[in-house]
Motif scaffolding. Structure first.
Motif, PDB file in Angstrom:
ATOM      1  N   ARG A 231       0.827  -1.207   0.000  1.00  0.00           N
ATOM      2  CA  ARG A 231       0.000   0.000   0.000  1.00  0.00           C
ATOM      3  C   ARG A 231       0.860   1.255   0.000  1.00  0.00           C
ATOM      4  N   GLN A 232       1.967   1.232   0.736  1.00  0.00           N
ATOM      5  CA  GLN A 232       2.870   2.381   0.707  1.00  0.00           C
ATOM      6  C   GLN A 232       3.491   2.578  -0.670  1.00  0.00           C
ATOM      7  N   ALA A 233       3.620   1.484  -1.410  1.00  0.00           N
ATOM      8  CA  ALA A 233       4.186   1.568  -2.760  1.00  0.00           C
ATOM      9  C   ALA A 233       3.189   2.111  -3.778  1.00  0.00           C
ATOM     10  N   GLY A 234       1.978   2.425  -3.331  1.00  0.00           N
ATOM     11  CA  GLY A 234       0.988   2.991  -4.237  1.00  0.00           C
ATOM     12  C   GLY A 234       0.073   1.979  -4.881  1.00  0.00           C
ATOM     13  N   MET A 235       0.068   0.741  -4.389  1.00  0.00           N
ATOM     14  CA  MET A 235      -0.807  -0.291  -4.944  1.00  0.00           C
ATOM     15  C   MET A 235      -2.096  -0.367  -4.134  1.00  0.00           C
ATOM     16  N   LYS A 236      -3.178  -0.662  -4.817  1.00  0.00           N
ATOM     17  CA  LYS A 236      -4.455  -0.866  -4.150  1.00  0.00           C
ATOM     18  C   LYS A 236      -4.642  -2.367  -3.942  1.00  0.00           C
ATOM     19  N   VAL A 237      -4.823  -2.747  -2.701  1.00  0.00           N
ATOM     20  CA  VAL A 237      -4.938  -4.160  -2.341  1.00  0.00           C
ATOM     21  C   VAL A 237      -6.413  -4.486  -2.106  1.00  0.00           C
ATOM     22  N   LYS A 352     -14.685 -13.768  -8.894  1.00  0.00           N
ATOM     23  CA  LYS A 352     -13.336 -13.227  -8.698  1.00  0.00           C
ATOM     24  C   LYS A 352     -12.739 -12.784 -10.029  1.00  0.00           C
ATOM     25  N   ALA A 353     -12.891 -13.624 -11.049  1.00  0.00           N
ATOM     26  CA  ALA A 353     -12.388 -13.255 -12.375  1.00  0.00           C
ATOM     27  C   ALA A 353     -13.140 -12.051 -12.923  1.00  0.00           C
ATOM     28  N   GLY A 354     -14.446 -11.971 -12.648  1.00  0.00           N
ATOM     29  CA  GLY A 354     -15.227 -10.833 -13.117  1.00  0.00           C
ATOM     30  C   GLY A 354     -14.789  -9.524 -12.490  1.00  0.00           C
ATOM     31  N   ILE A 355     -14.402  -9.558 -11.224  1.00  0.00           N
ATOM     32  CA  ILE A 355     -13.933  -8.346 -10.559  1.00  0.00           C
ATOM     33  C   ILE A 355     -12.605  -7.889 -11.148  1.00  0.00           C
ATOM     34  N   VAL A 356     -11.720  -8.843 -11.440  1.00  0.00           N
ATOM     35  CA  VAL A 356     -10.448  -8.488 -12.083  1.00  0.00           C
ATOM     36  C   VAL A 356     -10.704  -7.892 -13.468  1.00  0.00           C
ATOM     37  N   ALA A 357     -11.626  -8.505 -14.225  1.00  0.00           N
ATOM     38  CA  ALA A 357     -11.965  -7.978 -15.550  1.00  0.00           C
ATOM     39  C   ALA A 357     -12.578  -6.590 -15.452  1.00  0.00           C
ATOM     40  N   LEU A 358     -13.315  -6.327 -14.375  1.00  0.00           N
ATOM     41  CA  LEU A 358     -13.917  -5.011 -14.167  1.00  0.00           C
ATOM     42  C   LEU A 358     -12.846  -3.925 -14.148  1.00  0.00           C
ATOM     43  N   ASP A 364      -5.986   1.584 -17.384  1.00  0.00           N
ATOM     44  CA  ASP A 364      -4.729   1.126 -17.975  1.00  0.00           C
ATOM     45  C   ASP A 364      -3.800   0.538 -16.924  1.00  0.00           C
ATOM     46  N   ASP A 365      -4.258   0.471 -15.687  1.00  0.00           N
ATOM     47  CA  ASP A 365      -3.423  -0.067 -14.617  1.00  0.00           C
ATOM     48  C   ASP A 365      -3.226  -1.569 -14.792  1.00  0.00           C
ATOM     49  N   MET A 366      -2.071  -2.037 -14.345  1.00  0.00           N
ATOM     50  CA  MET A 366      -1.786  -3.464 -14.364  1.00  0.00           C
ATOM     51  C   MET A 366      -2.459  -4.130 -13.174  1.00  0.00           C
ATOM     52  N   THR A 367      -3.010  -5.306 -13.408  1.00  0.00           N
ATOM     53  CA  THR A 367      -3.650  -6.066 -12.327  1.00  0.00           C
ATOM     54  C   THR A 367      -2.815  -7.296 -12.008  1.00  0.00           C
ATOM     55  N   LEU A 368      -2.678  -7.569 -10.712  1.00  0.00           N
ATOM     56  CA  LEU A 368      -1.973  -8.758 -10.242  1.00  0.00           C
ATOM     57  C   LEU A 368      -2.900  -9.517  -9.303  1.00  0.00           C
ATOM     58  N   ALA A 369      -3.061 -10.804  -9.555  1.00  0.00           N
ATOM     59  CA  ALA A 369      -3.902 -11.657  -8.708  1.00  0.00           C
ATOM     60  C   ALA A 369      -3.024 -12.725  -8.076  1.00  0.00           C
ATOM     61  N   ILE A 370      -3.207 -12.927  -6.788  1.00  0.00           N
ATOM     62  CA  ILE A 370      -2.427 -13.929  -6.066  1.00  0.00           C
ATOM     63  C   ILE A 370      -3.386 -14.828  -5.302  1.00  0.00           C
ATOM     64  N   GLY A 371      -3.193 -16.120  -5.401  1.00  0.00           N
ATOM     65  CA  GLY A 371      -4.059 -17.077  -4.729  1.00  0.00           C
ATOM     66  C   GLY A 371      -3.342 -18.390  -4.516  1.00  0.00           C
ATOM     67  N   ASP A 372      -3.969 -19.274  -3.730  1.00  0.00           N
ATOM     68  CA  ASP A 372      -3.323 -20.537  -3.390  1.00  0.00           C
ATOM     69  C   ASP A 372      -4.200 -21.749  -3.624  1.00  0.00           C
ATOM     70  N   GLY A 373      -5.393 -21.585  -4.173  1.00  0.00           N
ATOM     71  CA  GLY A 373      -6.298 -22.714  -4.332  1.00  0.00           C
ATOM     72  C   GLY A 373      -6.917 -22.783  -5.713  1.00  0.00           C
ATOM     73  N   ALA A 374      -7.659 -23.853  -5.935  1.00  0.00           N
ATOM     74  CA  ALA A 374      -8.322 -24.040  -7.229  1.00  0.00           C
ATOM     75  C   ALA A 374      -9.361 -22.958  -7.482  1.00  0.00           C
ATOM     76  N   ASN A 375      -9.956 -22.408  -6.417  1.00  0.00           N
ATOM     77  CA  ASN A 375     -10.949 -21.348  -6.594  1.00  0.00           C
ATOM     78  C   ASN A 375     -10.350 -20.057  -7.128  1.00  0.00           C
ATOM     79  N   ASP A 376      -9.028 -19.936  -7.081  1.00  0.00           N
ATOM     80  CA  ASP A 376      -8.364 -18.706  -7.528  1.00  0.00           C
ATOM     81  C   ASP A 376      -7.836 -18.808  -8.953  1.00  0.00           C
ATOM     82  N   VAL A 377      -8.005 -19.954  -9.608  1.00  0.00           N
ATOM     83  CA  VAL A 377      -7.406 -20.158 -10.925  1.00  0.00           C
ATOM     84  C   VAL A 377      -7.964 -19.175 -11.947  1.00  0.00           C
ATOM     85  N   SER A 378      -9.274 -19.026 -12.004  1.00  0.00           N
ATOM     86  CA  SER A 378      -9.873 -18.128 -12.997  1.00  0.00           C
ATOM     87  C   SER A 378      -9.433 -16.690 -12.768  1.00  0.00           C
ATOM     88  N   MET A 379      -9.306 -16.275 -11.521  1.00  0.00           N
ATOM     89  CA  MET A 379      -8.842 -14.926 -11.204  1.00  0.00           C
ATOM     90  C   MET A 379      -7.389 -14.737 -11.624  1.00  0.00           C
TER      91      MET A 379
END
Length: 599
Positions: A231-237, A352-358, A364-379
């Motif tokens: 967050r200090q680096a200017g990223m929205k989490v 989750k994938a729909g929110i990233v697509a939103l 023009d910002d870059m999006t990064l998704a991080i997850g650890d399970g099968a439910n996070d694959v589409s995101m």
């Protein structure tokens, strides 16, 4: 795994088997032991008479529940495709697995149909409370439902991941009807998944509630500090989770994404009209904060940047059903971008994938998704950069990701250190390659002007070819790999330094124009100094061309040397070695060029 047991429950199970409450407790633990995909492994110990059972499975939650059941004497001993063996308070019993409806994101529950030793057929179900309460006969169990809801609220407020467990006994006609439909759906060629889900939904009804479970999902080491650095680096989490709203909020506080001084905007509705009203109210609220914060300031500011008040948006999955894929998603985007924190709970994988697509489709910002399970694959696949955590949730997220890591905190050096270095190197290398090629081409251009655009050439074809391939490539590659503008400790200590990439400080139009102007005047120097020095002499054109080529190589490599921020012996070798090798190569090439038959 050490599990602390409740003495009252143990006493109830062991001493009062005729009690109705004891039977329900036994059914609860039988459901935990049978309704899963756990595979028990029997391991040897130092004592040949003692064996150790280790539970293996994709879900750590199922493992925890199986260990909990075992600690109360309901031990899953063996599992095959057709049956399970459960040690029930010292008595090993075989339960036939007649059917298994696996968990899916639509039903949010799983169930198993078991043939019990007493020849009865029972359906055990476990799943999310929002899903389970819809299939429970509340009219007959109103008190149990209210008590369970109170317990779930308490668990989720503590940050625990909750599940509701239920069962019902199937009559023979019900079982035969289900079995016929299940066998037909299992052998279907087309639409097998939809048929199985439909059959599961039909049989999972009028469930008798047995109880609820709460599992602590501990944060990994360094998660709060990592989020604060990002967050200090200017990223929205943003947090996208399938947990209950109370659990998600508790996790938000645990990882310090939410704080007590934040104003929370909660959108938790069950219709499109109510979602629209909530979004309109939230948007009006953010505008009020923006106006209040901009008073006395000559520059417009976001509501999330207002002094004294920070906004946090909390949206649940039911609301997202009516928001995503409709005109309301534009309103959600406006509200979300005005808030410092966005927390989405009870979201399905596709949501989750729909929110990233939103975000991707509107900025023009870059999006990064991080997850650890099968439910996070589409995101992870939807985001510009996908990061998978290789943990206990399986390897699906890792296989679908661009980068893999062991813990969340490793994301900080990946972005703040290696990301900064990579941006600085790539930005400089792109500009430098334009510059060095423009310098050489302009030298050829000035020569063409003096020869009235004839087909003659002063610089040999070999020199033109090797200029990019050999003379100037190796130093560029080495500097592009090894040069560092700031040390790792500095970048980690001051996360705001990451903002240079967000502000395009290392690669922009102004820097490109300056590099082209630099290439222009340096090409004039490279061309005209040898030209005026030797124009009255008898030196041949090929020798003059070698001087131009050598001067070009020396000038662009000296420019590279002046731009290097951190020198080491490898860079010294390649920069100065390239200049020396260029002189040797030009001498050899010029010698070959003047041999009979080549000139």
């Amino acid at each position: 795994m050490a599990v602390r047991t409740d003495p009252q429950l143990l006493k109830l199970l062991n001493n009062d088997s005729s009690n109705e409450e004891a039977k329900l407790v036994l059914e609860f633990f039988l459901a935990l032991a049978a309704c899963n995909t756990i595979v028990p492994l029997v391991l040897d110990t130092r004592d040949p008479k003692q064996k150790l059972i280790d539970y293996q499975g994709e879900s750590p939650d199922e493992q925890a529940l199986a260990y909990a059941a075992a600690s109360y004497g309901i031990v899953l001993v063996e599992r095959t495709s057709g049956y399970v063996v459960i040690d029930v308070l010292g008595d090993r019993q075989r339960f036939d697995i007649l059917g298994l409806h696996e968990f899916d994101s639509d039903r949010k529950r799983m169930s198993v149909i078991v043939g019990c030793p007493d020849k009865t057929v029972k359906l055990y179900v476990k799943g999310a409370d929002s899903s389970m309460f819809g299939i429970i006969n509340k009219s007959l169990e109103l008190d149990n439902v209210r008590a369970t809801e109170a317990h779930l609220h308490k668990y989720s407020s503590l940050g625990l991941r909750t599940l509701v467990v239920g069962m019902r006994e199937l009559s023979q006609p019900e079982f035969e009807e289900w079995q016929l439909a299940y066998e037909k759906a299992s052998t279907a060629v087309l639409g097998r998944g939809n048929l199985l889900r439909s059959i599961a939904a039909n049989v999972e009804c009028n469930i008798h509630i047995l109880g609820a479970s709460g599992i602590e999902d501990k944060l990994q080491d360094g998660v709060p500090e990592a989020i604060e650095s990002l967050r200090q680096a200017g990223m929205k989490v943003w947090i996208l989770t399938g947990d209950k709203q109370e659990t998600a909020i508790s996790i938000g506080y645990s990882c310090k994404l939410l704080t007590n001084d934040m104003t929370q905007i909660v959108i938790n509705n069950n219709s499109k009209e109510s979602c629209k009203r909530s979004l309109e109210e939230a948007l009006a609220r953010t505008k009020e904060h923006r106006v209040a914060s901009s008073i006395g300031s000559p520059y417009p500011v976001l509501a999330s940047e207002s002094s004294g008040t920070v906004l946090a948006l909390i949206v649940d999955g039911n609301s997202l059903v009516y928001i995503l894929e409709t005109e309301l998603q534009e309103e959600l985007f406006k509200v979300a971008t005005e808030c410092s924190v966005v927390l989405c709970c009870r979201v399905a994988p596709l949501q989750k994938a729909g929110i990233v697509a939103l975000i991707k489709n509107r900025t023009d910002d870059m999006t990064l998704a991080i997850g650890d399970g099968a439910n996070d694959v589409s995101m992870i696949q939807m985001a510009d950069v996908g990061v998978g955590i290789n943990g206990q949730e399986g390897g699906q997220a890792v296989m679908a990701s661009d980068f893999s890591m062991g813990q969340f905190r490793f994301l900080v050096p990946l972005l703040l250190v290696h990301g900064h270095w990579n941006y600085q190197r790539m930005g400089y290398m792109i500009l430098y390659n334009f510059y060095k090629n423009a310098t050489f081409v302009l030298v050829l251009f000035w020569y063409v002007l003096y020869t009235s655009f004839t087909l003659t050439t002063a610089i040999t074809e070999w020199s033109s070819l090797l200029y990019t391939v050999l003379y100037t490539s190796l130093p560029t590659i080495v500097v592009g790999i090894l040069d560092k503008d700031l040390s790792k400790s500095t970048l980690l200590a001051y996360p705001k330094l990451y903002g240079s990439g967000q502000r395009n400080e290392k690669y922009n139009l102004n820097l490109f124009v300056l590099n082209m102007l630099e290439a222009l005047w340096q090409s004039l120097v490279v061309f005209y100094i040898p030209y005026f020095a030797y124009r009255q002499s008898t030196i041949g054109m090929s020798s003059l061309g070698d001087l131009w080529a050598l001067a070009s190589v020396i000038v662009v490599n000296m420019q590279l040397a002046m731009d290097i921020i951190r020198w080491n012996w490898i860079i010294h070798v390649f920069v100065w070695g390239t200049i020396a090798a260029t002189v040797i190569c030009l001498f050899v090439i010029d010698s070959i060029w003047v041999l009979p038959g080549y000139g």
